[in-house]
Motif scaffolding. Structure first.
Motif, PDB file in Angstrom:
ATOM      1  N   THR A 363       0.864  -1.173   0.000  1.00 20.57           N
ATOM      2  CA  THR A 363       0.000   0.000   0.000  1.00 20.57           C
ATOM      3  C   THR A 363       0.907   1.231   0.000  1.00 20.57           C
ATOM      4  N   PRO A 364       0.363   2.439  -0.127  1.00 21.53           N
ATOM      5  CA  PRO A 364       1.224   3.621  -0.072  1.00 21.53           C
ATOM      6  C   PRO A 364       2.004   3.766   1.229  1.00 21.53           C
ATOM      7  N   GLY A 365       1.586   3.117   2.303  1.00 27.12           N
ATOM      8  CA  GLY A 365       2.255   3.317   3.587  1.00 27.12           C
ATOM      9  C   GLY A 365       3.073   2.146   4.070  1.00 27.12           C
ATOM     10  N   TRP A 366       2.958   0.973   3.453  1.00 25.56           N
ATOM     11  CA  TRP A 366       3.711  -0.178   3.940  1.00 25.56           C
ATOM     12  C   TRP A 366       3.769  -1.260   2.861  1.00 25.56           C
ATOM     13  N   TYR A 367       4.674  -2.219   3.065  1.00 21.15           N
ATOM     14  CA  TYR A 367       4.749  -3.396   2.196  1.00 21.15           C
ATOM     15  C   TYR A 367       5.275  -4.571   3.005  1.00 21.15           C
ATOM     16  N   VAL A 368       4.873  -5.763   2.594  1.00 20.94           N
ATOM     17  CA  VAL A 368       5.367  -7.012   3.163  1.00 20.94           C
ATOM     18  C   VAL A 368       5.603  -7.974   1.989  1.00 20.94           C
ATOM     19  N   PHE A 406       6.383   3.425   5.242  1.00 25.24           N
ATOM     20  CA  PHE A 406       6.674   4.711   4.613  1.00 25.24           C
ATOM     21  C   PHE A 406       5.858   5.797   5.327  1.00 25.24           C
ATOM     22  N   PHE A 407       6.574   6.745   5.944  1.00 22.86           N
ATOM     23  CA  PHE A 407       5.931   7.916   6.541  1.00 22.86           C
ATOM     24  C   PHE A 407       6.468   9.159   5.837  1.00 22.86           C
ATOM     25  N   GLU A 408       5.613  10.123   5.678  1.00 27.86           N
ATOM     26  CA  GLU A 408       6.076  11.380   5.095  1.00 27.86           C
ATOM     27  C   GLU A 408       5.292  12.536   5.695  1.00 27.86           C
ATOM     28  N   ARG A 409       5.930  13.719   5.657  1.00 29.22           N
ATOM     29  CA  ARG A 409       5.299  14.917   6.224  1.00 29.22           C
ATOM     30  C   ARG A 409       5.907  16.135   5.534  1.00 29.22           C
ATOM     31  N   PRO A 410       5.146  17.197   5.410  1.00 26.86           N
ATOM     32  CA  PRO A 410       5.712  18.454   4.911  1.00 26.86           C
ATOM     33  C   PRO A 410       6.546  19.113   6.002  1.00 26.86           C
ATOM     34  N   ALA A 411       7.608  19.744   5.581  1.00 26.77           N
ATOM     35  CA  ALA A 411       8.485  20.394   6.549  1.00 26.77           C
ATOM     36  C   ALA A 411       9.154  21.577   5.870  1.00 26.77           C
ATOM     37  N   THR A 412       9.854  22.365   6.687  1.00 32.63           N
ATOM     38  CA  THR A 412      10.615  23.511   6.200  1.00 32.63           C
ATOM     39  C   THR A 412      12.022  23.407   6.764  1.00 32.63           C
ATOM     40  N   LEU A 413      13.005  23.484   5.884  1.00 29.75           N
ATOM     41  CA  LEU A 413      14.398  23.376   6.289  1.00 29.75           C
ATOM     42  C   LEU A 413      15.186  24.463   5.571  1.00 29.75           C
ATOM     43  N   PHE A 414      15.870  25.284   6.366  1.00 28.14           N
ATOM     44  CA  PHE A 414      16.618  26.427   5.826  1.00 28.14           C
ATOM     45  C   PHE A 414      15.733  27.280   4.925  1.00 28.14           C
ATOM     46  N   GLU A 415      14.509  27.532   5.422  1.00 30.10           N
ATOM     47  CA  GLU A 415      13.532  28.364   4.727  1.00 30.10           C
ATOM     48  C   GLU A 415      13.133  27.793   3.368  1.00 30.10           C
ATOM     49  N   ARG A 416      13.200  26.491   3.235  1.00 35.44           N
ATOM     50  CA  ARG A 416      12.828  25.833   1.987  1.00 35.44           C
ATOM     51  C   ARG A 416      11.800  24.754   2.291  1.00 35.44           C
TER      52      ARG A 416
END
Length: 704
Positions: A363-368, A406-416
């Protein structure tokens, strides 16, 4: 008079022409060709008819003509007369010579040349080399256009310290087959006081008429040289390529398939230059030859998908292989208890069968992905093993489960703005123990320990060692992506293997791998900006609390024709420790003086009057010396390019081959001197040629 025909411009003082027969003359002619950018002049041009003409006192060059001044190009081709024949698409020049800065470089009383891109038999520009081993080398190639689908090139090379080397190449292309043959012969090489020769054949042949062998094709790859020192004495010959290596493959392969079935029948024999008679070389300059396969028959079955128990998308494969292994080494047998070398080296035949079954739930979040492998092989030897057996067989399964999140999140790093992922992964593998100590090792070797192979269910490649494993391999990776286009900006990964029991099956002379944790692998890449690229891999030993292998690399590329790469390698996992530094560069010297380099010109690098430094250096800290070196300069004058390159190739601990490469390239015409371009392309990372093929300008750019 001024004539603009399809963008090619002709100017002259007077034109006399019969329009019905196209006879006449054009006096004091100047011309400029659109496609090549070349221009020239002639005292007069006589038109014999609409296909033939004769030009007198001709001068041609691709150097620009300054407006309103006398034209003195840096280089030019001059001729007393040039005859053009459009019917045969050829030209003939009398009293021709090539001048550079007013100095004649080449001259010939008569020469014939093509008027288009069509191939034509004739002499090619000579090449020159200065080598510390061969002395001054001169090669004058001759090209033979035998047919539209066949040609040949002769490469006679005179070496002042050694003699005359006669080389040649023949190429052919037919509908069912194609290939090339290359060969070289030197009678009485003064360096070794004997005849030297080499040949190489590559052939591909489709066999569609064999109904009982669907999709059959034949491939031949034959390479042979006269003696063990050929790779030292001819490391860069233009006729036989890749002879810096000491293993020359000679193989014939018949292969094909239809649908889910594939087959191959191969014969493979190696010529090993400086081969050892035993598995342990007694001299440092000897190497161990691999086993020959005489022959090898393989059959593979790969269906698209299976349905088992009402569940589809199962992946299944079956591989069958029967191979006879042979070697010219002295036989060696280990009885399983004697101290010393624990290797068996015998000729024999191995029958192999490998069945694999797996399925991936995702699935988009895991695999076996569970998998099961059944590995069976049977040996028959020409001499008895250490326990008296002439045959041996074993079969063992391997079960594995590969799972990840699989985990993902939006973030900001060095103003990007970025997207960060977190990807844990676990692989559980189990294989029972089977005693394999007395069996020879025909094709097995340990995998390189890296972030990709640490998750493999068997630490060895090949089929002669299947390790008894009960392992849990775990890792964690995090990545940073650009949300706009998905480009990976950075990644960081960590992995380690946990052995749940001792691993007793090993390669010869390896100790038992005790249960517990393996070294820790850490890998990282950074591509935060298009100019910079950083990467590294570390192998950390927790028991010794130190890094046992390190690879660090960096590349800086701020623009075209500007690149600098750096790599550092430290390896303490082998018997001989190595620490090396690798530098590569191509850089305009104007960017070093503070003036800055100009912008790129399509097809012409950074424009005229530019110097470039180029090279690659490999330095060994353990030996405290330069191992390999390629370094030089390029000067782009606009209508010509000059190159001077020093190349040093280390061949042994006390011996190195050195040569100086120099070349003059006349833009849009020819090259004269050595051939450093091939060396620069293969040795310097991301090297860019100063001249690139671009689409020719349109004739409408000169519309009048």
């Amino acid at each position: 008079m001024r004539i603009n025909r399809l963008g090619n411009v002709y100017e002259g003082e007077r034109l006399q022409l019969k329009l019905d027969t196209f006879e006449g003359r054009f006096d004091a002619v100047r011309f400029e060709f659109l496609r090549t950018g070349g221009q020239g002049e002639a005292s007069r041009v006589e038109f014999l008819d609409d296909k033939r003409s004769v030009a007198h006192d001709v001068r041609y060059s691709t150097c620009e003509r300054p407006p309103g001044a006398s034209w003195m190009p840096a280089w030019a081709v001059t001729a007393q007369t040039v005859r053009f024949d459009l019917d045969t698409d050829t030209g003939e020049a009398s009293g021709a010579r090539l001048e550079f800065q007013g100095v004649p470089l080449l001259a010939t009383p008569w020469i014939s040349f093509p008027l288009s891109d069509a191939r034509k038999s004739g002499v090619l520009p000579p090449t020159f080399n200065l080598d510390n081993q061969s002395g001054f080398e001169t090669t004058v190639p001759y090209y033979l256009n035998l047919a539209p689908n066949r040609d040949a090139t002769l490469y006679p090379t005179l070496m002042t310290r050694r003699g005359l080397d006669l080389g040649g190449e023949y190429r052919y292309l037919e509908r069912p087959y194609s290939g090339q043959v290359r060969a070289a012969w030197m009678g009485h090489d003064r360096l070794r006081e004997r005849d030297r020769w080499a040949y190489a054949l590559q052939h591909q042949h489709a066999l569609p008429g064999l109904d009982w062998l669907p999709g059959a094709g034949l491939r031949l790859n034959l390479n042979r040289v006269s003696d063990d020192d050929y790779w030292r004495d001819f490391p860069r010959t233009s006729t036989i390529t890749n002879l810096a290596q000491r293993l020359l493959a000679n193989e014939a392969v018949l292969s094909g398939g239809q649908g889910v079935w594939h087959y191959s029948l191969a014969l493979q024999r190696w010529q090993t230059l400086g081969a050892s008679r035993t598995l342990v070389p007694l001299q440092s300059d000897l190497i161990v030859a691999p086993y020959d396969r005489l022959p090898s028959l393989a059959l593979r079955y790969r269906p698209d998908g299976l349905t088992l128990g009402g569940v589809g998308d199962w992946r299944f494969s079956a591989d069958l292989d029967v191979t006879r292994f042979a070697t010219r080494r002295l036989p060696q047998v280990w009885d399983g208890s004697s101290p010393g070398d624990q290797r068996t080296d015998l000729d024999g035949t191995r029958a192999l069968g490998v069945l694999r079954l797996s399925r991936r739930w995702e699935t988009p979040g895991w695999y076996v992905e569970p998998s099961l492998q059944w590995h069976a092989r049977q040996y028959r030897f020409e001499q008895p093993l250490g326990d008296g057996r002439r045959s041996a067989g074993l079969a063992l399964p391997t079960a594995a489960v590969d799972a990840g999140l699989f985990f993902e999140r939006p973030a900001t790093l060095f103003e990007r703005a970025v997207v960060q992922t977190l990807e844990p992964r676990v692989v559980l593998a189990a294989t029972p123990y089977r005693d394999q100590r007395l069996l020879p090792v025909y094709d097995s070797a340990a995998y390189d320990f890296n972030p990709a192979t640490i998750f493999a269910s068997n630490p060895y490649g090949g089929h002669d060692r299947i390790a008894d494993l009960k392992t849990l391999t775990y890792g964690l990776t995090t990545r940073l992506y650009a949300p706009s286009d998905g480009a990976e900006l950075a990644s960081l990964g960590l992995a380690q293997r946990l052995r749940l029991q001792d691993q007793r099956v090993t390669l010869p002379n390896e100790g038992v791998a005790a249960q517990g944790r393996s070294d820790i692998l850490l890998g990282a890449t950074v591509n935060w900006t298009p100019e910079w690229s950083l990467g590294g891999t570390w192998q950390y030993n927790p028991a010794r609390r130190t890094s046992v292998r390190t690879l660090l690399s960096a590349r800086y590329r701020p623009g075209p024709y500007r690149v600098f790469s750096l790599a550092y390698r430290n390896n303490e996992t082998t018997t001989a420790r190595s620490r090396q530094l690798d530098l590569g560069w191509q850089w305009p010297l104007a960017a070093l003086t503070g003036d800055g380099a100009p912008a790129a010109v399509p097809g012409r690098a950074l424009g005229p009057q530019q110097w470039y430094g180029v090279g690659r250096l490999n330095y060994s800290f353990t030996d405290r010396r330069i191992v390999d070196l390629v370094a030089g300069f390029e000067y782009d004058a606009g209508c010509w390019i000059g190159r001077v390159v020093l190349e040093r190739l280390q061949q042994s601990s006390t011996r190195a081959n050195q040569r100086i490469l120099f070349q003059l390239e006349f833009s849009g015409f020819s090259r004269l001197g050595s051939n450093p371009l091939q060396t620069l392309r293969t040795q310097v990372p991301r090297y860019q040629y100063l001249r690139e093929d671009i689409d020719p300008p349109s004739r409408f750019e000169r519309y009048e």
